[in-house]
Enzyme design. Structure first.
Site, PDB file in Angstrom:
ATOM      1  CG  ASP A 123      -2.031  -1.031   1.136  1.00 15.66           C
ATOM      2  OD1 ASP A 123      -2.466  -1.337   0.010  1.00 15.66           O
ATOM      3  OD2 ASP A 123      -2.466  -1.530   2.181  1.00 15.66           O
ATOM      4  CG  ASP A 141      -6.632  -1.425  -2.018  1.00 15.11           C
ATOM      5  OD1 ASP A 141      -6.854  -2.628  -2.256  1.00 15.11           O
ATOM      6  OD2 ASP A 141      -5.743  -1.037  -1.244  1.00 15.11           O
TER       7      ASP A 141
END
Length: 167
Positions: A123, A141
């Site tokens: 991330d 995402d």
């Protein structure tokens, strides 16, 4: 030979999935190569570029579960991908639905690749307002979220218009 609209929709769904997968893999590779693990780089007053690993799911759900969750999420990604491929190819699926399913499929595959290769998902996008941070996320995402929103919009507005048109 002319391509039927349904075939174009199927191609669009799979093309979007491929683009999302490629873009996500490329951005994560760049983060791993150029941003030290744990680093935080302010890019805008409300956006940081970070390098973190998430062994869990959204909002770090099951992040500290001991390692079994990696395989659990890989199995879920495979099952979801098979279902999404079926939905993209299914006769009667609209272009909007195929677009949504393609975005979600690309994101699911991209995060699955991370789990297979790295054991966790990279991330790197960190939105914040002062000291309040949204959990870090990545392009996969974002794609999954956009696909889900498009599905909801389609269900709420697209089907309503279809019912109205059919009287």
């Amino acid at each position: 030979m002319a391509v039927l609209p349904a075939e174009r929709g199927v191609r669009l769904g799979f093309a979007l999935a491929g683009l999302v997968l490629a873009a996500d893999v490329a951005t994560k590779a760049a983060i791993v190569a150029w941003v030290e693990y744990g680093a935080v780089h302010e890019w805008l007053p409300i956006l940081n570029i970070v390098h973190v690993l998430n062994r869990g799911a959204a909002f770090s759900f099951l992040h500290d579960a001991g390692g079994w969750q990696r395989y659990f999420f890989i199995v879920i990604a495979i099952a979801a991908s098979v279902f999404l491929i079926w939905m993209i190819r299914r006769p009667g699926t609209s272009i909007m639905e195929r677009t949504s399913f393609g975005l979600i499929l690309g994101g699911a595959l991209a995060n699955m690749v991370d789990r297979l290769v790295r054991g966790a998902v990279v991330d790197w996008i960190d939105f914040h307002w002062g000291p309040h941070h949204w959990p870090a996320f990545n392009m996969a995402d974002v794609s999954i979220s956009i696909g889900a929103v498009l599905l909801v919009v389609h269900e709420v507005f697209g089907r309503k218009r279809l019912r109205e048109a059919n009287g």
